[in-house]
Design an enzyme around this catalytic site. Structure first.
Site, PDB file in Angstrom:
ATOM      1  N   SER A  11     -49.893  36.606   8.946  1.00 65.80           N
ATOM      2  CA  SER A  11     -49.720  35.160   8.427  1.00 65.80           C
ATOM      3  C   SER A  11     -48.537  34.499   9.066  1.00 65.80           C
ATOM      4  O   SER A  11     -47.632  35.247   9.827  1.00 65.80           O
ATOM      5  CB  SER A  11     -49.490  35.465   6.762  1.00 65.80           C
ATOM      6  OG  SER A  11     -48.102  35.952   6.741  1.00 65.80           O
ATOM      7  N   ASP A  23     -53.753  44.644   3.141  1.00 63.98           N
ATOM      8  CA  ASP A  23     -52.351  44.747   2.785  1.00 63.98           C
ATOM      9  C   ASP A  23     -52.027  46.288   2.271  1.00 63.98           C
ATOM     10  O   ASP A  23     -53.140  47.072   2.064  1.00 63.98           O
ATOM     11  CB  ASP A  23     -52.014  43.873   1.372  1.00 63.98           C
ATOM     12  CG  ASP A  23     -50.300  43.805   1.374  1.00 63.98           C
ATOM     13  OD1 ASP A  23     -49.670  43.969   2.134  1.00 63.98           O
ATOM     14  OD2 ASP A  23     -50.149  43.363   0.319  1.00 63.98           O
ATOM     15  N   ASN A  74     -45.504  36.219   8.454  1.00 70.79           N
ATOM     16  CA  ASN A  74     -45.266  37.417   8.975  1.00 70.79           C
ATOM     17  C   ASN A  74     -44.527  37.371  10.441  1.00 70.79           C
ATOM     18  O   ASN A  74     -43.908  38.304  10.914  1.00 70.79           O
ATOM     19  CB  ASN A  74     -46.547  38.323   9.273  1.00 70.79           C
ATOM     20  CG  ASN A  74     -47.430  38.694   8.091  1.00 70.79           C
ATOM     21  OD1 ASN A  74     -48.485  38.600   8.098  1.00 70.79           O
ATOM     22  ND2 ASN A  74     -46.603  39.073   6.989  1.00 70.79           N
ATOM     23  N   ARG A 112     -51.654  38.787  -5.428  1.00 69.99           N
ATOM     24  CA  ARG A 112     -51.155  37.282  -5.259  1.00 69.99           C
ATOM     25  C   ARG A 112     -52.123  37.090  -3.875  1.00 69.99           C
ATOM     26  O   ARG A 112     -52.615  37.858  -3.595  1.00 69.99           O
ATOM     27  CB  ARG A 112     -49.497  37.247  -5.029  1.00 69.99           C
ATOM     28  CG  ARG A 112     -48.957  38.274  -3.845  1.00 69.99           C
ATOM     29  CD  ARG A 112     -47.528  37.809  -3.651  1.00 69.99           C
ATOM     30  NE  ARG A 112     -46.941  39.238  -2.845  1.00 69.99           N
ATOM     31  CZ  ARG A 112     -46.282  40.079  -3.246  1.00 69.99           C
ATOM     32  NH1 ARG A 112     -46.283  40.374  -4.605  1.00 69.99           N
ATOM     33  NH2 ARG A 112     -46.069  40.895  -2.329  1.00 69.99           N
ATOM     34  N   ARG A 128     -58.218  42.118  -2.267  1.00 67.38           N
ATOM     35  CA  ARG A 128     -56.825  42.293  -1.654  1.00 67.38           C
ATOM     36  C   ARG A 128     -56.471  43.745  -1.949  1.00 67.38           C
ATOM     37  O   ARG A 128     -56.746  44.425  -3.240  1.00 67.38           O
ATOM     38  CB  ARG A 128     -55.552  41.432  -2.173  1.00 67.38           C
ATOM     39  CG  ARG A 128     -54.275  41.909  -1.657  1.00 67.38           C
ATOM     40  CD  ARG A 128     -53.360  40.937  -2.186  1.00 67.38           C
ATOM     41  NE  ARG A 128     -51.974  41.092  -1.288  1.00 67.38           N
ATOM     42  CZ  ARG A 128     -51.298  40.200  -0.951  1.00 67.38           C
ATOM     43  NH1 ARG A 128     -51.251  38.904  -1.146  1.00 67.38           N
ATOM     44  NH2 ARG A 128     -50.150  40.711  -0.093  1.00 67.38           N
ATOM     45  N   ASN A 171     -50.247  48.381   4.599  1.00 66.00           N
ATOM     46  CA  ASN A 171     -50.018  49.369   5.859  1.00 66.00           C
ATOM     47  C   ASN A 171     -48.795  50.113   5.661  1.00 66.00           C
ATOM     48  O   ASN A 171     -48.493  51.248   5.976  1.00 66.00           O
ATOM     49  CB  ASN A 171     -50.064  48.412   7.072  1.00 66.00           C
ATOM     50  CG  ASN A 171     -51.553  47.955   7.183  1.00 66.00           C
ATOM     51  OD1 ASN A 171     -52.451  48.282   6.740  1.00 66.00           O
ATOM     52  ND2 ASN A 171     -51.610  47.334   8.624  1.00 66.00           N
ATOM     53  N   GLY A 172     -47.466  49.234   5.634  1.00 68.25           N
ATOM     54  CA  GLY A 172     -46.488  49.696   5.691  1.00 68.25           C
ATOM     55  C   GLY A 172     -46.154  50.788   4.732  1.00 68.25           C
ATOM     56  O   GLY A 172     -45.454  51.894   4.697  1.00 68.25           O
ATOM     57  N   ARG A 173     -46.508  50.567   3.322  1.00 65.21           N
ATOM     58  CA  ARG A 173     -46.290  51.526   2.134  1.00 65.21           C
ATOM     59  C   ARG A 173     -47.071  52.835   2.733  1.00 65.21           C
ATOM     60  O   ARG A 173     -46.788  53.795   2.222  1.00 65.21           O
ATOM     61  CB  ARG A 173     -46.652  50.876   1.067  1.00 65.21           C
ATOM     62  CG  ARG A 173     -45.628  49.969   0.253  1.00 65.21           C
ATOM     63  CD  ARG A 173     -45.982  49.072  -0.917  1.00 65.21           C
ATOM     64  NE  ARG A 173     -46.835  47.885  -0.152  1.00 65.21           N
ATOM     65  CZ  ARG A 173     -47.855  47.116  -0.845  1.00 65.21           C
ATOM     66  NH1 ARG A 173     -47.753  47.352  -2.216  1.00 65.21           N
ATOM     67  NH2 ARG A 173     -48.263  46.220  -0.260  1.00 65.21           N
ATOM     68  N   TRP A 174     -48.282  52.726   3.184  1.00 66.51           N
ATOM     69  CA  TRP A 174     -48.999  53.759   3.389  1.00 66.51           C
ATOM     70  C   TRP A 174     -48.172  54.754   4.373  1.00 66.51           C
ATOM     71  O   TRP A 174     -48.170  56.041   4.226  1.00 66.51           O
ATOM     72  CB  TRP A 174     -50.337  53.270   4.189  1.00 66.51           C
ATOM     73  CG  TRP A 174     -51.319  54.243   4.449  1.00 66.51           C
ATOM     74  CD1 TRP A 174     -52.508  54.750   3.574  1.00 66.51           C
ATOM     75  CD2 TRP A 174     -51.690  55.073   5.648  1.00 66.51           C
ATOM     76  NE1 TRP A 174     -52.897  55.890   4.237  1.00 66.51           N
ATOM     77  CE2 TRP A 174     -52.509  55.992   5.555  1.00 66.51           C
ATOM     78  CE3 TRP A 174     -50.620  55.112   6.874  1.00 66.51           C
ATOM     79  CZ2 TRP A 174     -53.132  56.877   6.584  1.00 66.51           C
ATOM     80  CZ3 TRP A 174     -51.302  55.765   7.797  1.00 66.51           C
ATOM     81  CH2 TRP A 174     -52.217  56.752   7.638  1.00 66.51           C
TER      82      TRP A 174
HETATM   83  C1  IPE Z   1     -50.334  38.899   3.465  1.00 66.87           C
HETATM   84  O1  IPE Z   1     -49.604  40.151   3.464  1.00 66.87           O
HETATM   85  C2  IPE Z   1     -50.604  38.767   5.074  1.00 66.87           C
HETATM   86  C3  IPE Z   1     -51.431  39.774   5.579  1.00 66.87           C
HETATM   87  C4  IPE Z   1     -52.193  40.720   4.956  1.00 66.87           C
HETATM   88  C5  IPE Z   1     -51.886  39.584   6.945  1.00 66.87           C
HETATM   89  P1  IPE Z   1     -47.995  40.339   3.125  1.00 66.87           P
HETATM   90  O2  IPE Z   1     -47.693  41.582   2.987  1.00 66.87           O
HETATM   91  O3  IPE Z   1     -47.580  39.444   4.488  1.00 66.87           O
HETATM   92  O4  IPE Z   1     -47.819  39.372   1.939  1.00 66.87           O
HETATM   93  P2  IPE Z   1     -46.582  39.352   0.925  1.00 66.87           P
HETATM   94  O5  IPE Z   1     -45.311  38.908   1.796  1.00 66.87           O
HETATM   95  O6  IPE Z   1     -46.335  40.662   0.185  1.00 66.87           O
HETATM   96  O7  IPE Z   1     -46.904  38.268  -0.202  1.00 66.87           O
HETATM   97  C1  IPE Z   2     -50.286  44.272   5.831  1.00 67.16           C
HETATM   98  O1  IPE Z   2     -49.545  45.498   5.536  1.00 67.16           O
HETATM   99  C2  IPE Z   2     -50.493  43.957   7.294  1.00 67.16           C
HETATM  100  C3  IPE Z   2     -49.670  42.745   7.762  1.00 67.16           C
HETATM  101  C4  IPE Z   2     -49.211  41.947   6.731  1.00 67.16           C
HETATM  102  C5  IPE Z   2     -49.646  42.509   9.092  1.00 67.16           C
HETATM  103  P1  IPE Z   2     -48.282  45.591   5.289  1.00 67.16           P
HETATM  104  O2  IPE Z   2     -47.574  45.371   6.438  1.00 67.16           O
HETATM  105  O3  IPE Z   2     -47.798  43.956   4.531  1.00 67.16           O
HETATM  106  O4  IPE Z   2     -47.774  46.511   4.552  1.00 67.16           O
HETATM  107  P2  IPE Z   2     -46.963  46.782   3.230  1.00 67.16           P
HETATM  108  O5  IPE Z   2     -47.474  45.655   2.350  1.00 67.16           O
HETATM  109  O6  IPE Z   2     -45.420  46.416   3.477  1.00 67.16           O
HETATM  110  O7  IPE Z   2     -46.927  47.965   2.567  1.00 67.16           O
HETATM  111 MG    MG Z   3     -47.811  43.279   2.629  1.00 64.22          MG
END
Ligand code: IPE
Ligand code: IPE
Ligand code: MG
Length: 248
Positions: free
Chosen positions: A67, A22, A70, A196, A190, A24-27
């Site tokens: 997930s 988890d 997702n 969570r 995690r 990637n987006g914030r990074w």
């Molecule tokens: C959990 O991460 C699913 C994966 C890492 C693939 P999310 O970023 O989707 O989880 P939430 O929504 O923050 O709980």
């Molecule tokens: C995990 O990183 C990758 C997937 C859930 C596919 P996120 O995409 O959830 O990144 P954040 O949590 O928004 O930073």
């Molecule tokens: Mg995430």
């Protein structure tokens, strides 16, 4: 530089490590880039983690990659993730074979676009005789999806007279999950600071040690994995018994 690797007790390695990759987006956002940029950089962390586990002798590594929830992200992001999956399956197949790693996937795989589904099946079949480590990708996966499917499968077999309701026990349930044949995760890691479960391996983590790190997934490397394993090795798993009973 001294590596934390030397502090790991090889005789007490976790047999199965599960990871919620988890952050990637914030990074990406942190450096003013699009979320997809983070996903791209997450691939290197997958490589490093898989390599570190295989080198140590971990038998099972299970990664939460996508997930069922997702699917609700923007189609732009979902498409980008599917493209990355297709590219990774194409580019990493040789490395998997060179490292004797068996690829596995669990989840509602039929929801994947056909090219990704086909590449996945090809890679799974192509690596099926490898036995150093099993790398399981959780794709279109959620714990509740898996449990629902398990109940439906067992109910169908009961109706067909193949299973007696009195025979439904923990072992039978375990054998009807997507992870049948795999040991439960010893440790669940995690990244990203969220604490969570997000619908991951709900049945299987009943007694897993939980480990949370603030690092975002693209920054997670071998040393971070070693740190998680050392932390795990300093815990006492009691499984309901007392500390005195464990030490006997
Ligand atoms: C959990 O991460 C699913 C994966 C890492 C693939 P999310 O970023 O989707 O989880 P939430 O929504 O923050 O709980
Ligand atoms: C995990 O990183 C990758 C997937 C859930 C596919 P996120 O995409 O959830 O990144 P954040 O949590 O928004 O930073
Ligand atoms: Mg995430």
């Amino acid at each position: 530089m001294e590596s934390l690797k030397d502090k790991i007790i090889i005789g007490r390695l976790p047999e199965h490590i599960a990871v919620i990759m988890d952050g990637n987006g914030r990074w990406a956002k942190q450096q003013g880039k699009m979320r997809v940029f983070g996903h791209q950089h997450g691939i290197q962390a997958v490589r490093d983690t898989a390599e570190a586990c295989a080198e140590l002798g971990v038998k099972y590594l299970t990664l939460y990659a996508f997930s069922t929830e997702n699917w609700n992200r923007s189609s732009f992001e979902v498409d980008a993730l599917m493209t990355l999956l297709a590219n990774a399956l194409r580019d990493e197949l040789k490395t998997l074979n060179d490292n004797n790693i068996r690829l596995n996937a669990i989840g509602d795989l039929k929801r994947l676009p056909k090219p990704q589904y086909d590449s996945l099946m090809f890679a799974i079949d192509n690596t099926k005789n490898n036995n150093r480590m099993t790398l399981t990708l959780c794709l279109s996966y959620s714990g509740r999806w898996e449990i629902t499917k398990m109940v439906r499968d067992i109910a169908t077999q009961v109706k067909e007279g193949k299973i007696n309701p009195n025979d439904v026990d923990e072992a039978l349930i375990t054998n009807h999950l997507a992870t049948a044949g795999m040991p439960d995760p010893d440790i669940l890691v995690r990244t990203s600071g969220e604490e969570r479960i997000s619908n991951y391996l709900l049945w299987q983590i009943a007694y897993s040690e939980l480990y949370f790190t603030k690092k975002y997934w693209p920054d997670f490397g071998k040393e971070d994995l070693y740190e998680a394993i050392i932390n795990y090795q300093n815990r006492e798993r009691r499984f309901g018994k007392t500390s005195e009973q464990i030490k006997k």
